[in-house]
Design a protein around this motif. Structure first.
Motif, mmCIF file in Angstrom:
data_model
loop_
_atom_site.group_PDB
_atom_site.id
_atom_site.type_symbol
_atom_site.label_atom_id
_atom_site.label_comp_id
_atom_site.label_asym_id
_atom_site.label_seq_id
_atom_site.Cartn_x
_atom_site.Cartn_y
_atom_site.Cartn_z
ATOM 1 N N MET A 106 -7.512 -15.408 1.713
ATOM 2 C CA MET A 106 -6.809 -14.824 2.863
ATOM 3 C C MET A 106 -5.349 -15.293 2.884
ATOM 4 O O MET A 106 -5.075 -16.426 2.531
ATOM 5 N N ILE A 107 -4.447 -14.426 3.306
ATOM 6 C CA ILE A 107 -3.070 -14.911 3.466
ATOM 7 C C ILE A 107 -2.768 -15.083 4.963
ATOM 8 O O ILE A 107 -3.277 -14.343 5.798
ATOM 9 N N THR A 108 -1.951 -16.087 5.221
ATOM 10 C CA THR A 108 -1.525 -16.339 6.601
ATOM 11 C C THR A 108 -0.028 -16.091 6.666
ATOM 12 O O THR A 108 0.725 -16.608 5.840
ATOM 13 N N VAL A 109 0.374 -15.256 7.619
ATOM 14 C CA VAL A 109 1.778 -14.852 7.706
ATOM 15 C C VAL A 109 2.367 -15.382 9.011
ATOM 16 O O VAL A 109 1.778 -15.199 10.080
ATOM 17 N N VAL A 112 -1.166 -7.444 -1.989
ATOM 18 C CA VAL A 112 -0.754 -8.708 -1.350
ATOM 19 C C VAL A 112 -1.816 -9.201 -0.368
ATOM 20 O O VAL A 112 -2.101 -10.389 -0.285
ATOM 21 N N ARG A 113 -2.441 -8.286 0.349
ATOM 22 C CA ARG A 113 -3.394 -8.746 1.381
ATOM 23 C C ARG A 113 -4.631 -9.393 0.761
ATOM 24 O O ARG A 113 -5.390 -10.058 1.452
ATOM 25 N N MET A 114 -4.843 -9.192 -0.537
ATOM 26 C CA MET A 114 -5.994 -9.824 -1.182
ATOM 27 C C MET A 114 -5.651 -11.202 -1.747
ATOM 28 O O MET A 114 -6.504 -11.872 -2.311
ATOM 29 N N SER A 115 -4.350 -11.585 -1.639
ATOM 30 C CA SER A 115 -3.963 -12.867 -2.214
ATOM 31 C C SER A 115 -4.258 -14.004 -1.223
ATOM 32 O O SER A 115 -4.695 -13.763 -0.098
ATOM 33 N N LYS A 116 -3.991 -15.220 -1.687
ATOM 34 C CA LYS A 116 -4.268 -16.401 -0.850
ATOM 35 C C LYS A 116 -2.954 -17.108 -0.556
ATOM 36 O O LYS A 116 -1.996 -16.940 -1.296
ATOM 37 N N GLY A 117 -2.906 -17.904 0.500
ATOM 38 C CA GLY A 117 -1.747 -18.755 0.748
ATOM 39 C C GLY A 117 -1.005 -18.405 2.016
ATOM 40 O O GLY A 117 -1.431 -17.553 2.796
ATOM 41 N N ASN A 118 0.129 -19.101 2.192
ATOM 42 C CA ASN A 118 0.923 -18.928 3.407
ATOM 43 C C ASN A 118 2.212 -18.195 3.082
ATOM 44 O O ASN A 118 2.875 -18.505 2.091
ATOM 45 N N VAL A 119 2.550 -17.233 3.930
ATOM 46 C CA VAL A 119 3.812 -16.507 3.758
ATOM 47 C C VAL A 119 4.678 -16.825 4.972
ATOM 48 O O VAL A 119 4.205 -16.757 6.117
#
Ligand code: FAD
Length: 251
Positions: free
Chosen positions: A1-4, A34-41
């Protein structure tokens, strides 16, 4: 999950470019990948307010804005009649209509994904990309470039009366391709582009005679979808089929 943390819809490409220079920030096209990637944006940079969602046909070229969806490519009459349905053929297997209404050509090209049908097809045509800072670069050069933080504004496809055909082989109709193949011909010079090898697409040029063993001039790898030997065999068959299809059209 990515956190924006923040979301910005810039009013100019300059603003989008400046925001994108910060490593924590990220440009988005359709955000399907992009929504399938991991990490913080830090800040998500949405390009959808910049009017870059049009396909413009000019006398000598098509200019395809980065925010055009794959569905627009699939359905564009001018593009498909200039290149004998290649754009419909290279998009129609990608997931489903709803997905293709979201995924963008900019994300597909900038991503330089190994499995990309779009990149494979565009490489067989006379295609360049227009980057905000670097300017216009031939697609074949862009594919090999180090990934940087520029903004891809548009894709330019020259209307050079090149004839083209596109084939892909998939385990099931909407899966990623096991191998993708686009071949074009102009003045008896063939350009063969092979993608999903599974490495990203690359292309070679030559006469029909030189293209007889074209499949040997690409390298192949193995993954869960197929072995390198199987891919090489598919390339041999698809290139031959594509050249025959172009010759049959002549007849
Ligand atoms: C489940 C699934 C199945 C798929 N199957 C296929 C398939 O079979 N064949 C195929 O060809 N493709 C396939 N794709 C890829 C898809 O077609 C798109 O290429 C992908 O989703 C990227 O497009 P996007 O608009 O969603 O880009 P995004 O996810 O928004 O962005 C992708 C990358 O490009 C960058 N980016 C986006 N736009 C720009 C720009 N204008 N300038 C600079 N950088 C930019 C982003 O920062 C990000 O790194 C699949 C994707 C998914 C998720």
């Amino acid at each position: 999950m990515i956190t924006v943390r923040n979301y910005v819809k810039p009013a100019t490409v300059e603003e989008a470019y400046e925001l994108n220079q910060k490593r924590a920030n990220r440009v988005i096209g359709g955000m399907m990948w992009v929504r399938m990637s991991k990490g913080n944006v830090g800040t998500l940079i949405d390009l959808s307010g910049l009017g870059m969602d049009k396909i413009v046909e000019e006398e000598e070229q098509f200019r395809i804005g980065c925010m055009c969806t794959l569905r627009q490519l699939e359905q564009h009459e001018g593009l498909n009649s200039a290149f004998a349905g290649v754009f419909e053929e290279c998009t129609r297997h990608i997931v489903g209509v709803q997905f293709r209404n979201g995924a963008t050509v900019g994300g597909s090209v900038f991503g330089r994904f190994g499995f990309s049908d779009i990149l494979t097809a565009l490489l067989a045509l006379d295609t360049s990309v227009k980057l905000y800072k670097r300017g216009i670069v031939p697609l074949a050069e862009f594919v090999e470039m180090e990934r940087d933080r520029d903004i891809l504004e548009e894709i330019i496809v020259r209307k050079d009366k090149r004839r083209a055909v596109y084939f892909s082989e998939r385990m099931s109709s909407t899966d990623f391709p096991i191998l993708a193949c686009a071949v074009s011909e102009k003045d008896r010079v063939y350009r063969v582009s092979i993608g999903a090898r599974p490495m990203r697409a690359s292309c070679i040029e030559g006469t029909e005679e030189e293209m007889k063993d074209a499949y040997r001039r690409f390298s192949y790898g193995s993954n869960m979808r197929g072995s390198s030997e199987y891919r090489e065999h598919l390339a041999e068959v698809l290139i031959r089929r594509a050249i025959n299809a172009l010759k049959e059209r002549d007849a």
